[in-house]
Write a protein that holds these residues in place. Sequence first.
Motif, PDB file in Angstrom:
ATOM      1  N   GLY A  52      -5.653   0.371 -12.926  1.00 61.99           N
ATOM      2  CA  GLY A  52      -6.269  -0.765 -12.289  1.00 61.99           C
ATOM      3  C   GLY A  52      -6.025  -0.884 -10.896  1.00 61.99           C
ATOM      4  N   ILE A  53      -5.301   0.117 -10.378  1.00 66.35           N
ATOM      5  CA  ILE A  53      -4.942   0.149  -9.013  1.00 66.35           C
ATOM      6  C   ILE A  53      -6.269   0.423  -8.141  1.00 66.35           C
ATOM      7  N   THR A  54      -6.665   0.018  -6.873  1.00 70.41           N
ATOM      8  CA  THR A  54      -7.773   0.426  -6.054  1.00 70.41           C
ATOM      9  C   THR A  54      -7.275   1.643  -5.155  1.00 70.41           C
ATOM     10  N   PHE A  55      -8.096   2.738  -5.620  1.00 73.11           N
ATOM     11  CA  PHE A  55      -7.739   3.958  -5.005  1.00 73.11           C
ATOM     12  C   PHE A  55      -8.669   4.329  -3.873  1.00 73.11           C
ATOM     13  N   ILE A  56      -8.053   4.627  -2.905  1.00 75.63           N
ATOM     14  CA  ILE A  56      -9.203   5.313  -1.467  1.00 75.63           C
ATOM     15  C   ILE A  56      -8.815   6.655  -1.252  1.00 75.63           C
ATOM     16  N   PHE A  57      -9.556   7.320  -1.393  1.00 72.45           N
ATOM     17  CA  PHE A  57      -9.300   8.974  -1.552  1.00 72.45           C
ATOM     18  C   PHE A  57      -9.934   9.490  -0.383  1.00 72.45           C
ATOM     19  N   LYS A 113      -0.844  -2.401  -4.449  1.00 73.91           N
ATOM     20  CA  LYS A 113      -2.134  -2.794  -4.854  1.00 73.91           C
ATOM     21  C   LYS A 113      -3.103  -1.893  -4.551  1.00 73.91           C
ATOM     22  N   VAL A 114      -2.980  -0.818  -3.464  1.00 72.88           N
ATOM     23  CA  VAL A 114      -3.949  -0.096  -3.416  1.00 72.88           C
ATOM     24  C   VAL A 114      -3.140   1.259  -2.886  1.00 72.88           C
ATOM     25  N   LEU A 115      -3.694   2.331  -3.297  1.00 69.68           N
ATOM     26  CA  LEU A 115      -3.240   3.443  -3.282  1.00 69.68           C
ATOM     27  C   LEU A 115      -4.065   4.444  -2.557  1.00 69.68           C
ATOM     28  N   LEU A 116      -3.472   4.988  -1.252  1.00 74.92           N
ATOM     29  CA  LEU A 116      -4.254   5.905  -0.453  1.00 74.92           C
ATOM     30  C   LEU A 116      -3.686   7.409  -0.708  1.00 74.92           C
ATOM     31  N   VAL A 174       0.943  -1.302   0.133  1.00 76.77           N
ATOM     32  CA  VAL A 174       0.167   0.088   0.267  1.00 76.77           C
ATOM     33  C   VAL A 174       1.065   1.379  -0.201  1.00 76.77           C
ATOM     34  N   ASN A 175       0.634   2.177  -0.872  1.00 75.02           N
ATOM     35  CA  ASN A 175       1.366   3.379  -0.878  1.00 75.02           C
ATOM     36  C   ASN A 175       0.483   4.555  -0.480  1.00 75.02           C
ATOM     37  N   THR A 176       0.939   5.769  -0.087  1.00 75.58           N
ATOM     38  CA  THR A 176       0.213   6.837   0.372  1.00 75.58           C
ATOM     39  C   THR A 176       0.655   8.154  -0.229  1.00 75.58           C
TER      40      THR A 176
END
Length: 363
Positions: free
Chosen positions: A189-194, A158-161, A82-84
Amino acid sequence: MPQDTDIAIDVQGAVKRYGTFTALKTISLSIRDNEFFTLLGPSGCGKTTLLRMIAGFEDVTEGAIYLYGDEIDALPPYKRPVNTVFQNYALFPHMNVLDNVGFGLEMLGQSKSETRARAGEALEMVQLSQFAARKPSQLSGGQQQRVALARALAPRPKVLLLDEPLSALDLKLRKAMQVELKHLQLETGITFIFVTHDQEEALTMSDRIAVMSSGELQQLGNAREIYEQPRNVFVADFIGDTNLMQVTVDAVADGRAECHLGGAHRLTCDAVGGIGAGAKVHMSLRPERLFLSADPVDANSLKGRVREMIYIGTDIATIVDLDGGPQFTVRSSNSSRGNARVFEPGTEVAINMEQGAARLLID
């Protein structure tokens, strides 16, 4: 927990306490793979706390968080895929753009050739290849934000915050970056959580939105559901503009509720489960779903007098005082095809509404 590859992040009963203060109160939600998911709410609602718990910067007091079926509560941040992207970008001023983007890859033990290749790919993705040799101080705010994005994307998480990454930009650039971010999410295609407190931003970009307040999840749904079908008073009032007023329910029959507000004003709207005759509840009426006329068009029309008109550019907002009742805002498109009709202050008018415009809410 059995693995479900369609779910990127699964938050199960997550609680976060700081001493006696509870910042998050039993949050449960699932974020799908390849989804642009937004945590929306006012300052202090707990959205950034939840994001930091997913990233590993905050411990979970109770409950659990799963990443593609694997519990990650015990994993330190650097071991999570996961990256932020932070609000302040946190770029290294002494490094050029390419080295900034490649820094995380070096920390992961990538070779110099692999680091340069993947950093170059990430810069190309955000359309900044030509600025690879520049220092952050030589870039605009929007360009710095793209560098921070490229650095976060280079390790292929896998997930970008994203923690309010657009808040420091001016309005026009922020709107342009909203579109670019959505395109980037679709491309990778990466899951973004914004995370944001900006309602319009959330509605523009998101596949789904979690509206939060005081550490609790108020509503979860896509943009249309959140806006058109708010679950309660907080969501209706927080998302966009609305005419929010207290009404008394006189009768409920056949899925319809007869209500009155401000004395003699009566109207009929869709009933809500659990609300019966005699209940005092709130009603929401979106300004753009109302229109003015000289005379009433049906039994749901309300009579009032124009207080003022506000020219907004794209729209015209008309403020109307109901006779012996509350004040309404009616918003009309400022175009020859819109329903804008100029009524001068002091003019008696009828406020008319589209079918289904009035919505009763549970407080």
